[in-house]
Design an enzyme around this catalytic site. Structure first.
Site, PDB file in Angstrom:
ATOM      1  N   ASP A 161     -77.162  30.071  21.275  1.00  0.00           N
ATOM      2  CA  ASP A 161     -77.906  29.406  20.198  1.00  0.00           C
ATOM      3  C   ASP A 161     -76.964  28.409  19.547  1.00  0.00           C
ATOM      4  O   ASP A 161     -75.757  28.585  19.572  1.00  0.00           O
ATOM      5  CB  ASP A 161     -78.323  30.435  19.142  1.00  0.00           C
ATOM      6  N   THR A 186     -93.136  21.626  -2.311  1.00  0.00           N
ATOM      7  CA  THR A 186     -92.583  20.287  -2.542  1.00  0.00           C
ATOM      8  C   THR A 186     -91.469  19.958  -1.569  1.00  0.00           C
ATOM      9  O   THR A 186     -91.166  18.803  -1.313  1.00  0.00           O
ATOM     10  CB  THR A 186     -92.004  20.180  -3.960  1.00  0.00           C
TER      11      THR A 186
END
Lengths: 189, 678, 578
Positions: free
Chosen positions: B308, B380
């Site tokens: 990874d 947001t």
């Protein structure tokens, strides 16, 4: 494949192989081999139309007027072959060599000359048609006495019949005893 | 390293004697034959005429004693390794304290409604799989389970050695809790997923113990070869007695035994088990639990690793590298950056503050009020602060801030792309809906990772990077780390397909994983290293578990696996090369009576046939303890291509195997003569 | 110096011949081995031969009712091979036993005893050709229809194993190894038959007879009758040498001037004797797409070959010990070396070269008598057979090599920290188990029978020479049988029920058990995936591997026989000079 099928195939293949490898192959070879007809039939040497031996098979020469061959436990009986297989450590070999060298000594009176080793050792086939040139030269003085032929004639005979190493590299130079003796006979005649 | 655990030594010595049991030794054919030989020499000592023995009793007795010591040394090597392996299991066992659990009477009860009346305190072993338990601050988790509800910080240091507490929470990949760990804060409702004796800890203990007892597949092959060699030598030696008869010579059975012992691969036969156990212990020392020895061996044999990006190749912490003003004043931007992150406790936020400090940015701190800090929200996708004068300062992903702002300077998008191209992540900063510029966050490569990857690739282990990041970032990081093959925008679910694809080409593949969706790939991979911090599913699926949850350790495991195989191979080569000297030393000695001429090949000029036999046996016996440290430590290992490795190990161990016995036997022989034994 | 040049020329010729044979054999079995390599450009013309060969083969297949496309797994392959050899065995046994009532027996030779017929049939189906008789006691029918036939078919059987084994390595998760009959017939028709024909013609040109008369009786110039055995010698001599058979038409084998008339014939025979098994190892390299690996394998064995040759040649250039012991004032010129049992035309050097060649392969034909070698000289042939004849037989040589390879690869693989793997195939305990058992076979089949022979009355009675040499005789005979070599130390009177059964049994086990094991391994390997090569894979094409391989061969193969050799030739060598 089943057992039965395998067996059938095997039998058929063996029959076919007999045809190819045991009949066609040797016969065809024999046929084509006729290109070398003389050789394919044993390299027989004829003297006055009579077969006196094979160029490739040694002979036992006992007469005092011939060059001798190497010792042979089977006396150059070419219906069989093979030496006595005595090991270097075997007392029998030591005895045989001692006896042979004594015979050579008595017969050829070498004096200071060395006896060529091939004259007291048996070849592998016991049918060796050759001796070393040294072994031939070794016998010259004796044969001069026995036959009355001059030393130089004998020497040149040997030289004539000496086959050298292959390409000067492989094997040993050698003299075919039968051919040499035939040439000797011619000179005698 | 050098302090000796006397108690352990004592136990190992005791064990060495216990292991003389033929029933036990038969598992090791080489040592078993040595034992049979010992029995023969004992008989000879007591009753020499049985095999027509002509030598004095002390001679047979000495040989017997040396053989017994050979056996003991071999057993000692094994016991010592076992004990060191068990030490770790014992430390795990110590965690299995008598614990109590708070079993919920009603499984459906909501976490915040739980009161003392809702649970009963029961002994740990009474809790069954499927029960629900409640845990609060100070409780020890009584059994492995999954968090059903709640979120808590937990101290797992007992298992992992990591003092930093970890968060365990319901849902997602961090819902597993482990027996023996302690809740530090908050409360949890846990479903017990393991029955008594089946918890992670139990199984780990079990694995550590069995791994040291079970032979690995490769070791089985090795044992077969050694058994075959042993039988070959047995044939050669047994028939010598008959050959001796032919030349009218009584070849002494004790001398034949000495030859047999000398020829048989006793060195490797004695050390085979300890090499394995020591290898497994090295894995354990890395705080990794291997579920089988096979997994460790496979690790050495891997062709490729799927790594990874985040957490393995990079630290996973994105650090602010640069502030880039776009269509604004530099100072204005710097100030806004600092202000926006002043109360931001995320690593990214902290790195922005640090960078600002480095750049000597100053702001009026009195203006910044903690309560005015705007936390990051999923809606947001921005965070920031409101100043007392109403100024809104916001930072967030470029897309989010663009949406928020009504003024977007020219060149912003280009700059943002540039950052992404260099593997970074851009954040936009806006003041009162006016974008001032960008913060460049960089994900840093782990220290030394590039060199490790380089090493692996030199040894023929290909590293493949898989990351959820976009192509640009992936490419940049891959280049930085020296990785050729990488997959970007990669979903964990796709790992299984990737593993299968690589395996189809005949390669052995290793990977790490922690999430539930990694589990199928972990199970499929030849080596699947699961993270202790991950889900139970992942831990079940992998064949190794890293207690430190550090995926980079996969690389460590590869090295340990290789070292294990190399140690076995090198000592075998050493052991077999030893044979040559025996022919020259022992054959003349044994036939000295019948074939004195053979003394000519005794070019070592050894004192007497008897001294040769004794010296050879002593060498044989002493070489075992001498090599124990090497077997336990493993041969020196450096990342090199296969050709170089082969050449190196062949020269070192083959060469030493040829020479060592010549010198040693000669020295022992001289020593014996000096001491007046002969 | 001249000798060194001669050897260099010889080896140069040898390598050229290996190259030609190797490329040719590789081409023959290109499809059968799933090979991707092609003939080198300069040899592309060989392809033109495909059509005539195919024409003949197709006729044969249709006669035999064989579907060329029907492939066999390892069990079926082994089964077909065993049945075919079994039927051949019965046929040979019957011919030898009853040659007296069969045709082409102009000399009215007797049929063999049952035990000798058993031994002789075993030895010919197994490509061993150990002879407990002199060639002169076989009738022409036996020579042509049994010996000549078996020489082709046993060599063909061996040859057919090489592509099948290679398929096992090349296959990926597939069990078929090819069709035994197809491989057998292709090998016979395309390689053994045509090459034998050419070699035989060459031999005829040198004086080897191809004649169907019985004996030629001549009157020598001294007036003595000499009976000269002739026969279809050349044809049998060619396949005998090419097919690593080695059974002589005459008792004296290739020392006989009719079998091996000239130095040239000797060189040619020596070359093809070595080239045919070596070429298959080279072809193996081609099949697996690694010519260099084939070269490395041949090279590793060649290093040992040269070592053994040096030991023997150095021993044979010395005078025979018996000659040096001659007393009295006779001085003997010993410059020719040990000439006892050697032909004048070949001398010590070519005899030594042949001795190591014939024991480094399973040929076993001799052009000089090994029993009369100096002890040092005989150590070479012994050790060559102890390593299971280095290059071993046609086809089976490759399989034999693989046994050592697997052990070697196993150790080498571990040493580089990898699970052992060969050509992309993982070597696991199943393969290792079989390889380990095969390794075990030779010592067991040699040393136990030798023990029995030297401690029993019946065994000891047959020993010809006294002392350590007597022991060597027995040991050599057992090696020759178990390693399927067939050469004789001779001397041993081995035509007895005891030796016929002991050797016959060892011959059959020494031949068919390894074949069984290796086909089983091929079966296992063929099921496995091929792992692609990486930097970390064991390289089987470099010098380190060669060194390790030589080491394994010497320690596992050769030195385990040290104790036995110490009682035989080594004892003798050290006991009294050369």
């Amino acid at each position: 494949m089943s057992v039965k099928k395998n067996v059938v195939t095997a039998v058929k293949l063996i029959v076919l192989s007999l045809l190819i490898f045991s009949i066609i192959y040797p016969l065809l070879l024999g046929g084509v081999g006729q290109l070398f007809a003389d050789k394919a039939s044993g390299s027989i040497i004829y003297q006055n139309g009579k077969a006196v031996g094979s160029r490739l098979i040694g002979q036992n020469f006992v007469s005092d007027s011939y060059f001798i061959s190497r010792p042979s436990s089977i006396n150059y009986d070419a219906s069989t072959s093979g030496s006595d297989n005595l090991a270097a450590s075997n007392p029998k070999l030591q005895q045989r060599i001692a006896a042979d060298s004594m015979k050579i000594k008595v017969k050829y009176q070498p004096g200071n000359r060395d006896v060529p080793v091939d004259l007291i050792t048996e070849s592998g086939s016991a049918l060796d048609p050759h001796i070393s040139p040294e072994a031939a030269y070794f016998q010259v003085s004796y044969l001069v006495e026995q036959t009355g032929i001059s030393e130089s004639t004998l020497n040149s005979l040997i030289e004539e019949h000496t086959e050298s190493k292959l390409l000067g590299l492989f094997g040993e130079s050698r003299v075919n005893v039968l051919e040499l003796n035939l040439a000797l006979e011619e000179v005698l005649d | 390293m050098f302090d000796i655990d006397w108690e352990q030594q004592w136990t190992a010595i005791k064990q060495s004697f216990i292991k003389l049991d033929p029933g036990y030794l038969i598992k090791n054919p080489v040592m078993f034959v040595v034992e049979l030989c010992t029995i023969l020499t004992i008989i000879l000592t007591i009753y020499p005429p049985l095999f027509n023995g002509q030598e004095p009793t002390w001679y047979y007795l000495t040989i017997t004693l040396i053989l017994v010591f050979t056996l003991l040394f071999a057993n000692y090597a094994e016991s010592l390794a076992e004990l060191q392996g068990e030490a770790h299991a014992d430390s795990l066992k110590a965690l299995q304290v008598e614990s109590e659990g708070k079993r919920l009477k009603n499984k459906d009860i909501e976490l915040d409604e739980i009161t003392e009346a809702d649970y009963e305190v029961v002994a740990g072993e009474e809790i069954e799989k499927g029960d629900y338990v409640f845990a609060e601050k100070g409780d020890i988790i009584p059994r492995d389970g999954e968090v059903v509800e709640g979120s808590a910080s937990i101290d797992e240091s007992a298992i992992t050695g990591e003092s930093e507490p970890v968060i365990r929470e319901s849902g997602g990949d961090r819902n597993s809790v482990t027996e023996g760990t302690e809740v530090l804060s908050d409360v949890l409702k846990i479903e017990v997923t393991a029955a008594v004796g089946e918890s992670f800890l139990d199984r780990m203990i079990d694995l550590v113990e069995t791994a040291s007892r079970q032979k690995t597949p490769n070791e089985i092959s090795m044992t077969l070869i050694l058994a075959s060699f042993t039988f070959v030598y047995l044939t050669a030696v047994v028939t010598m007695r008959f050959f001796g008869m032919y030349v009218d010579m009584n070849v002494d059975v004790a001398n034949l035994i000495a030859l047999l012992i000398g020829l048989m691969p006793t060195t490797i036969g004695a050390l085979l088990a300890s090499i394995r156990i020591a290898g497994m212990t090295r894995v354990t020392r890395e705080n990794i639990i291997a579920k089988s020895g096979k997994a460790v061996e496979s690790a050495g044999d891997l062709d490729a690793l799927i790594l990874d990006k985040t957490g393995t190749i990079t630290t996973g912490e994105r650090i602010a590298e640069k502030f880039i003003a776009v269509g604004s004043e530099k100072n204005e931007l710097y100030k806004a950056c600092l202000q926006s992150s002043y109360f931001d406790e995320t690593p990214e936020g902290r790195s922005v503050v640090n960078l600002a400090h480095d750049l000597d940015v100053e702001v009026d701190e009195s203006e910044l009020k903690k309560e005015k800090f705007v936390e990051f929200s999923a809606k947001t996708r921005m965070s920031g602060i409101d100043l007392p004068d109403g100024t809104e300062i916001r930072k967030g992903s470029v897309e989010a801030v663009k949406e928020y702002a009504d003024k977007i300077p020219d060149g912003l998008t280009d700059k943002a792309h540039e950052i992404a191209d260099s593997g970074g992540t851009p954040l936009a900063v806006a003041v009162d809906k006016k974008i001032l510029g960008l913060i460049e966050l960089q994900d840093e490569l782990k220290i030394g990772i590039k060199a490790r990857i380089q090493e692996l690739q030199e040894m023929g282990v290909k590293c493949i990077m898989a990351t959820g990041d976009n192509e640009r970032t992936a490419r940049y990081v891959a280049e930085q780390a020296g990785i050729e093959e990488y997959y970007s925008e990669f979903k964990p679910e796709e790992k299984i397909a990737l593993v299968e694809k690589i395996q189809k080409s005949g390669k052995l593949i290793g990977m790490t994983g922690d999430g539930t969706n990694d589990a199928p790939a972990l199970a499929k991979a030849d080596v699947g290293l699961a993270m202790q911090a991950g889900t139970n599913a992942a831990k079940e699926a992998g064949n190794m578990v890293d207690l430190d949850s550090d995926p980079t350790k996969l690389i460590e495991v590869v090295a340990i696996g290789k070292q294990l195989l190399m140690t076995r191979g090198s000592l075998t080569t050493f052991s077999i090369a030893n044979d040559i000297s025996r022919y020259f030393a022992l054959i003349p000695a044994i036939f000295s009576a019948g074939i004195p001429a053979l003394q000519q090949i005794n070019f070592m000029n050894l004192y007497s046939p008897q001294s040769v036999v004794i010296a050879s046996l002593i060498y044989n016996s002493l070489i075992i303890p001498f090599l124990i440290p090497l077997a336990m430590k493993g041969v020196d290992y450096k990342a090199e291509s296969s050709s170089k490795l082969l050449r190196k190990n062949l020269v070192i161990y083959g060469g030493a195997g040829l020479i060592a016995p010549f010198i040693s036997i000669k020295l022992i022989d001289m020593l014996l003569v000096m001491l007046g034994v002969f | 110096m001249l000798n060194i040049i001669a050897l260099l020329v010889f080896f140069l010729l040898l390598f050229t011949l290996i190259y030609l044979f190797g490329e040719y054999i590789a081409w023959i079995y290109k499809d059968e081995t799933k090979s991707k390599s092609n003939l080198p450009n300069k040899l592309k013309f060989i392809k033109k031969l495909d059509r005539p060969f195919k024409f003949v083969e197709d006729r044969i297949f249709s006669f035999l009712n064989i579907d060329q496309n029907k492939e066999m797994n390892w069990k079926q392959y082994l089964f077909s091979l065993l049945i075919f050899n079994g039927v051949l065995f019965i046929f040979l046994f019957l011919v030898f036993k009853f040659q007296n009532i069969l045709p082409l027996n102009p000399l009215n030779l007797e049929g063999m005893s049952w035990d000798q017929a058993f031994h002789t049939a075993s030895t010919f189906i197994s490509n061993t050709n150990q002879q407990h008789y002199g060639g002169e006691i076989l009738s022409y029918f036996s020579q042509l229809f049994a010996v000549g036939l078996a020489m082709f078919l046993s060599a063909g059987t061996g040859l057919a194993l090489a592509p099948a084994f290679t398929r096992g390595i090349q296959n990926e998760e597939e069990s078929k190894l090819g069709n035994f009959y197809v491989n057998l017939i292709k090998g016979l028709i395309r390689f053994l038959l045509p090459v034998s024909f050419v070699v035989a013609l060459l031999l005829i040109s040198q004086g080897s007879p191809q004649w169907f008369g019985g004996e030629i009786i001549v009157n020598t110039i001294e007036g003595v009758k000499q009976a000269i055995r002739v026969g279809p010698v050349a044809g049998i001599e060619a396949i005998k040498t090419l097919g690593t058979n080695g059974g002589g038409f005459f008792a004296a084998n290739a020392a006989h001037p009719f079998e091996n008339p000239t130095i040239l014939s000797n060189i040619v025979l020596n070359l093809i004797m070595l080239a045919s098994p070596m070429a298959i190892i080279y072809a193996f390299g081609i099949w697996i797409g690694k010519r260099r690996h084939g070269v490395i394998l041949i090279g590793a064995l060649f290093v040992i070959f040269l070592g053994l040759f040096w030991v023997t040649a150095a021993g044979e250039m010395q005078p025979n010990r018996a000659v040096t012991m001659v007393k009295g004032d006779v001085h003997i010129d010993q410059s020719l070396g040990n000439m006892e049992g050697k032909e004048t035309r070949f001398g010590s050097l070519l005899s030594s070269l042949w001795a190591i060649s014939t024991t480094s392969t399973t040929n076993g034909a001799v052009n000089s008598m090994h029993n009369s070698y100096n002890p040092q000289g005989s150590v070479g042939p012994f050790l060559a057979m102890a390593m299971n004849c280095l290059y071993n037989g046609v086809g089976v040589g490759l399989l034999n090599l693989m046994t050592y390879i697997f052990i070697c690869v196993f150790i080498a693989g571990l040493m580089i920290g990898r699970a052992p793997q060969y050509l992309g195939k993982q070597i696991e305990w199943r393969e290792v188990k079989i390889a380990a058992l095969i390794i075990l076979l030779l010592p067991v089949l040699v040393l136990f029978p030798t023990s029995i022979a030297v401690i029993t009355k019946v065994g000891k009675e047959a020993i010809h020479n006294p002392g350590f040499t007597g022991f060597s005789e027995v040991l050599y005979e057992m090696f020759s049988a178990a390693a399927n070599n067939g050469s004789g130390f001779e001397g041993l009177m081995d035509n007895s029920v005891f030796y016929n059964l002991l050797n016959g049994g060892a011959i059959l086990m020494g031949r068919y058990l390894p074949i069984f094991g290796q086909l089983l391994i091929a079966g296992y390997l063929s099921q496995k995936k091929i792992r692609p090569e990486t930097e970390g894979t064991l390289k089987v094409e470099n010098l380190s591997f060669l060194v390790l391989f030589v080491g394994v061969m010497i320690i596992i193969g050769g030195l385990i026989f040290m104790p036995a050799l110490a009682v035989g030739p080594i004892a003798e060598m050290l006991s009294g000079g050369m």
